[in-house]
Enzyme design. Structure first.
Site, PDB file in Angstrom:
ATOM      1  N   ASP A  27       0.879  -1.163   0.000  1.00  0.00           N
ATOM      2  CA  ASP A  27       0.000   0.000   0.000  1.00  0.00           C
ATOM      3  C   ASP A  27       0.923   1.221   0.000  1.00  0.00           C
ATOM      4  O   ASP A  27       2.096   1.103   0.380  1.00  0.00           O
ATOM      5  CB  ASP A  27      -0.846  -0.060   1.280  1.00  0.00           C
ATOM      6  CG  ASP A  27      -1.514   1.261   1.591  1.00  0.00           C
ATOM      7  OD1 ASP A  27      -2.410   1.638   0.838  1.00  0.00           O
ATOM      8  OD2 ASP A  27      -1.121   1.913   2.577  1.00  0.00           O
ATOM      9  N   ASP A  29       0.088   5.200   0.808  1.00  0.00           N
ATOM     10  CA  ASP A  29      -0.006   6.172   1.890  1.00  0.00           C
ATOM     11  C   ASP A  29      -0.138   5.472   3.241  1.00  0.00           C
ATOM     12  O   ASP A  29      -0.985   4.601   3.413  1.00  0.00           O
ATOM     13  CB  ASP A  29      -1.186   7.128   1.670  1.00  0.00           C
ATOM     14  CG  ASP A  29      -1.007   8.417   2.440  1.00  0.00           C
ATOM     15  OD1 ASP A  29      -0.138   9.208   2.051  1.00  0.00           O
ATOM     16  OD2 ASP A  29      -1.697   8.606   3.455  1.00  0.00           O
TER      17      ASP A  29
HETATM   18  N1  PLP Z   1      -7.633   8.365  -1.729  1.00  0.00           N
HETATM   19  C1  PLP Z   1      -7.203   9.605  -1.441  1.00  0.00           C
HETATM   20  C2  PLP Z   1      -7.910  10.771  -2.022  1.00  0.00           C
HETATM   21  C3  PLP Z   1      -6.107   9.790  -0.588  1.00  0.00           C
HETATM   22  O1  PLP Z   1      -5.693  11.027  -0.294  1.00  0.00           O
HETATM   23  C4  PLP Z   1      -5.469   8.644  -0.041  1.00  0.00           C
HETATM   24  C5  PLP Z   1      -4.324   8.778   0.853  1.00  0.00           C
HETATM   25  O2  PLP Z   1      -3.740   9.824   1.021  1.00  0.00           O
HETATM   26  C6  PLP Z   1      -5.944   7.379  -0.385  1.00  0.00           C
HETATM   27  C7  PLP Z   1      -7.029   7.277  -1.225  1.00  0.00           C
HETATM   28  C8  PLP Z   1      -5.362   6.116   0.187  1.00  0.00           C
HETATM   29  O3  PLP Z   1      -4.226   5.730  -0.509  1.00  0.00           O
HETATM   30  P1  PLP Z   1      -3.494   4.363  -0.136  1.00  0.00           P
HETATM   31  O4  PLP Z   1      -4.362   3.249  -0.620  1.00  0.00           O
HETATM   32  O5  PLP Z   1      -2.181   4.471  -0.867  1.00  0.00           O
HETATM   33  O6  PLP Z   1      -3.317   4.378   1.339  1.00  0.00           O
HETATM   34 CA    CA Z   2      -2.812   3.281   3.181  1.00  0.00          CA
END
Ligand code: PLP
Ligand code: CA
Length: 304
Positions: A27, A29
């Site tokens: 993943d 973020d």
């Molecule tokens: N969608 C948006 C708009 C976001 O800002 C984030 C994280 O910052 C995510 C989804 C989640 O991303 P990930 O699946 O990489 O944690």
């Molecule tokens: Ca995440």
């Protein structure tokens, strides 16, 4: 599958786990970076996994950017050699789903930003977007496209009431497909602020229409199917690393992968342990197999 244990692992246990896997899915973020800052040690972990011959993939529910922008972000944050082919975003996979699974004939009404629009364009899926500036216009007076066969909902920081209203009108047609890039309820931002996620926008439309959207991003299996169809990965020899139980860890479980929770993002060890003791069988899949504080914990084992 044996019952998941939510074990905090270190040292030799981490080595054994990594030795048993051929592919690692990260993943983004909360695991690899937090906003514009790489998690300490993450660049080295990715580099050393690749050096050891592991396949490394990135699976993100963030649909706001096209994949080429993620390539730039990886490079800006110090990750060397992350190719566009290794990145699977909910926007990219939504475009593939519309093209290859729905095989949509007609147009897609797309709620979202540049990520959603660019990926649809790259996949040659024709779409219409709501007007960013529709102030003062009423749904009764505004023209609707005659040929909309699907509504795709993703994160849209320029969402307007009229976009929601148009989507409702298109979804009155039972043959119009209803898709969501991802189910994420909210996201942490800097300084304790949060933003509502795509899932909250989809929920508004689900309430209004009485319909349920098909989710493309994690925890749905489709993102894994995209990776598997392009790279032939074996779930039993793949590890899913994530920070959110309801998306990443459930995704791993849904796809038959072992899962590793890192505590640098949204979910806490207490929440994970809470699900271990839960009586509800559907909560068991939210329990990670393993837990580390941060992916930096993998570093000493990779440096040996
Ligand atoms: N969608 C948006 C708009 C976001 O800002 C984030 C994280 O910052 C995510 C989804 C989640 O991303 P990930 O699946 O990489 O944690
Ligand atoms: Ca995440």
């Amino acid at each position: 599958v044996s019952s998941r244990s939510c074990q905090k692992i270190r040292g030799a246990q981490i080595r054994e786990l990594l030795d048993s896997k051929q592919s690692v899915l990260f993943d983004c973020d909360g695991v690899i970076w937090n906003g514009e800052k790489a998690v300490a040690g993450a660049t080295d972990v990715v580099r050393l996994l690749k050096k050891r011959g592991k396949n490394v993939f990135f699976v993100t529910n963030n649909c706001t950017r096209p994949r080429e922008k993620y390539v730039q972000k990886f490079s800006r944050l110090g990750f060397a050699d992350v190719a566009q082919e290794d990145i699977f975003s909910s926007a990219y996979c939504s475009a593939l789903y519309l093209r290859d699974v729905v095989k949509v004939r007609g147009k897609v009404f797309a709620i979202g930003g540049d990520g959603v629009h660019s990926e649809l364009r790259d996949a040659c899926v024709s779409f219409v977007e709501g007007d960013a500036d529709d102030s003062g216009m009423s749904i009764v007076d505004c023209p609707l496209e005659p040929d909309v066969k699907a509504v795709l909902v993703g994160y849209d920081d320029r969402l307007t009431f009229l976009k929601l209203a148009k989507a409702c009108c298109y979804l009155q047609n039972a043959e119009c497909h209803f898709l969501a890039t991802d189910p994420d309820p909210w996201h942490p931002l800097r300084q304790g602020r949060v933003t509502p996620g795509s899932g909250s926008l989809t929920a508004a439309l689900e309430t209004a229409t009485g319909r349920k959207a098909t989710v493309i991003g994690k925890p749905s299996r489709f993102m894994f199917e995209c990776i598997a169809s392009q790279f032939g990965v074996d779930p039993a020899r793949s590890l899913m690393v994530g920070d959110r139980l309801e998306t990443d860890i459930l995704f791993g479980a849904n796809c038959g992968m072992e899962t590793l929770l890192t505590l640098t993002g949204v979910s806490t060890l207490q929440e994970a342990q809470g699900y271990v003791d839960s009586d509800a069988p559907d909560k068991k899949d939210l329990v990670p197999d393993y837990v580390v504080d941060s992916i930096a914990d993998l570093l000493p084992l990779l440096e040996e």
